[in-house]
Design an enzyme around this catalytic site. Structure first.
Site, PDB file in Angstrom:
ATOM      1  N   HIS A 116       0.857  -1.192  -0.113  1.00 11.88           N
ATOM      2  CA  HIS A 116      -0.030   0.068   0.025  1.00 11.88           C
ATOM      3  C   HIS A 116       0.833   1.207  -0.102  1.00 11.88           C
ATOM      4  O   HIS A 116       1.939   1.220   0.611  1.00 11.88           O
ATOM      5  CB  HIS A 116      -1.003  -0.103   1.098  1.00 11.88           C
ATOM      6  CG  HIS A 116      -1.866  -1.191   1.379  1.00 11.88           C
ATOM      7  ND1 HIS A 116      -2.579  -1.460   0.547  1.00 11.88           N
ATOM      8  CD2 HIS A 116      -1.749  -2.088   2.367  1.00 11.88           C
ATOM      9  CE1 HIS A 116      -3.312  -2.656   0.767  1.00 11.88           C
ATOM     10  NE2 HIS A 116      -2.924  -2.900   1.929  1.00 11.88           N
ATOM     11  N   GLU A 160      -2.149  -0.139   7.911  1.00 12.42           N
ATOM     12  CA  GLU A 160      -3.148  -1.120   8.534  1.00 12.42           C
ATOM     13  C   GLU A 160      -2.405  -1.875   9.699  1.00 12.42           C
ATOM     14  O   GLU A 160      -1.324  -1.809   9.707  1.00 12.42           O
ATOM     15  CB  GLU A 160      -3.718  -1.931   7.465  1.00 12.42           C
ATOM     16  CG  GLU A 160      -2.772  -2.833   6.704  1.00 12.42           C
ATOM     17  CD  GLU A 160      -3.434  -3.497   5.648  1.00 12.42           C
ATOM     18  OE1 GLU A 160      -4.520  -3.126   5.380  1.00 12.42           O
ATOM     19  OE2 GLU A 160      -2.714  -4.296   4.901  1.00 12.42           O
ATOM     20  N   HIS A 184       2.940  -7.605   1.945  1.00 13.54           N
ATOM     21  CA  HIS A 184       2.372  -8.381   2.630  1.00 13.54           C
ATOM     22  C   HIS A 184       1.468  -9.254   2.089  1.00 13.54           C
ATOM     23  O   HIS A 184       0.982  -9.019   0.958  1.00 13.54           O
ATOM     24  CB  HIS A 184       1.641  -7.750   3.947  1.00 13.54           C
ATOM     25  CG  HIS A 184       0.763  -6.696   3.376  1.00 13.54           C
ATOM     26  ND1 HIS A 184       0.965  -5.577   3.116  1.00 13.54           N
ATOM     27  CD2 HIS A 184      -0.495  -6.783   3.156  1.00 13.54           C
ATOM     28  CE1 HIS A 184      -0.297  -4.789   2.728  1.00 13.54           C
ATOM     29  NE2 HIS A 184      -1.254  -5.667   2.844  1.00 13.54           N
ATOM     30  N   ARG A 189      -1.115  -4.500  -6.421  1.00 10.85           N
ATOM     31  CA  ARG A 189      -0.742  -6.156  -6.406  1.00 10.85           C
ATOM     32  C   ARG A 189       0.521  -6.675  -7.063  1.00 10.85           C
ATOM     33  O   ARG A 189       0.550  -6.024  -8.251  1.00 10.85           O
ATOM     34  CB  ARG A 189      -1.799  -6.711  -7.217  1.00 10.85           C
ATOM     35  CG  ARG A 189      -3.012  -7.299  -6.304  1.00 10.85           C
ATOM     36  CD  ARG A 189      -4.247  -8.210  -7.129  1.00 10.85           C
ATOM     37  NE  ARG A 189      -5.514  -7.878  -6.720  1.00 10.85           N
ATOM     38  CZ  ARG A 189      -6.191  -7.074  -7.554  1.00 10.85           C
ATOM     39  NH1 ARG A 189      -5.922  -7.023  -8.629  1.00 10.85           N
ATOM     40  NH2 ARG A 189      -7.360  -6.813  -6.890  1.00 10.85           N
TER      41      ARG A 189
END
Length: 325
Positions: free
Chosen positions: A106, A123, A181, A201
């Protein structure tokens, strides 16, 4: 909606999302989960791609977006009402990883390639349940740089660059923007994140998406936003949590998340700076405040408005509390 609504804990109807990697595990929490491979429950959401709606009390039926417009400045707190894009600052999800998620990364808030109105995405995950051999992908192996990572991707050997770790229920992972991740099959996770839906991605196992076609990859954006020196990702076991004490799991510029064990009655309080978000990880009980009581069970997520002040957690359950500091 008048401005005179007395603050009370809000319980939401989630917005469920079908994902190629999803399953049926979110049914265990008693939710009416739609048909299909349901990977995500957006439990507390105020985003163009999903909004959760209140189930209880005077605001029942209202979306979090409507509440934010009418009551946000007052109910979200002096810090909780500022997110960077005008919306509620956090997005709370439950994820059922019936299959492996794509390897992804991200961006930070300042990445030039962000879609208009989107924030970056820092996150954290709290593992609610994990099959015995469950693993996740968490960061790059040491020594991987942009050049070697790009070569590994081009030569279809990306997995050689990634760190794979075993996970158990109760493990927590803080994933700042820039950390490569992937959740893998066999985990059920609570995710607390910035209110963003931007994911780049890197690899999707060459599988078809829900429409039968391969899902889009974002190699250049991913290589641009990856933090090769590390972004400050941390992980911890959380079985040291004690009844009536908060154990801090993650502290970021966007949220602070603590774990608490409720065993009997525990008086806690919001601050004027922020709402509290509560995620019940296991067990059952109730939230009590001046004017009422709300049942709480595993899988429930609540938004406690900043002006509520003191409230009581009662029963026997494990809770995650997130706020903005």
């Amino acid at each position: 909606m008048s401005q005179t609504v007395q603050p009370y804990p809000l319980h939401f109807k989630p917005d469920f999302k079908e994902r190629v990697w999803g399953g049926r595990a979110l049914e265990r929490f008693g939710y009416d989960v739609p048909e299909g491979h349901i990977g995500e429950g957006w439990m507390i959401a105020d985003h163009p791609n999903g909004v959760s709606h209140v189930l209880n009390g005077e605001l029942a039926g209202q979306g979090l977006d409507q509440i934010r417009e009418k009551l946000g400045a007052e109910w979200f707190g002096s810090k909780g009402s500022h997110s960077g894009n005008g919306r509620f600052p956090l997005l709370i999800k439950l994820l059922d990883c019936n299959d492996d998620l794509s390897v992804q990364v991200h961006p930070t808030d300042d990445y030039a390639g962000l879609p208009k109105g989107e924030l970056g995405k820092t996150e954290m995950w709290y593992v609610l349940d994990a099959k015995p051999d469950a693993k996740i992908i968490y960061g790059l192996k040491s020594g991987v740089n942009r050049e070697s990572f790009a070569a590994a991707i081009a030569e279809h050997r990306i997995m050689d660059s990634l760190q794979v770790v075993s996970v158990q229920a109760g493990d927590t992972f803080y994933i700042p923007a820039g950390t490569v991740h992937a959740l893998c099959a066999g985990v059920l996770v609570a995710e607390i994140q910035q209110n963003s839906d931007t994911t780049y991605r890197l690899y999707d196992y060459d599988r078809p998406g829900l429409d039968g076609k391969p899902r889009e990859l974002h190699i250049e954006d991913s290589l641009n936003v990856t933090a090769y020196e590390g972004a400050g990702a941390t992980r911890m076991k959380t079985d040291g949590a004690k009844p009536g004490e908060w154990l801090t799991l993650a502290r970021s510029p966007y949220f602070v998340t603590d774990k608490g064990i409720v065993d009997g009655e525990w008086k806690v309080s919001t601050t004027p700076e922020s709402f509290d978000i509560l995620i019940v990880a296991e067990g059952t009980g109730a939230i009590r405040w001046g004017a009422g009581t709300l049942d709480a069970k595993a899988g429930d997520c609540f938004l406690i408005p900043a002006p509520l002040g003191e409230y009581t957690l009662a029963g026997r359950f494990t809770v995650l509390r997130s706020r903005v500091e």
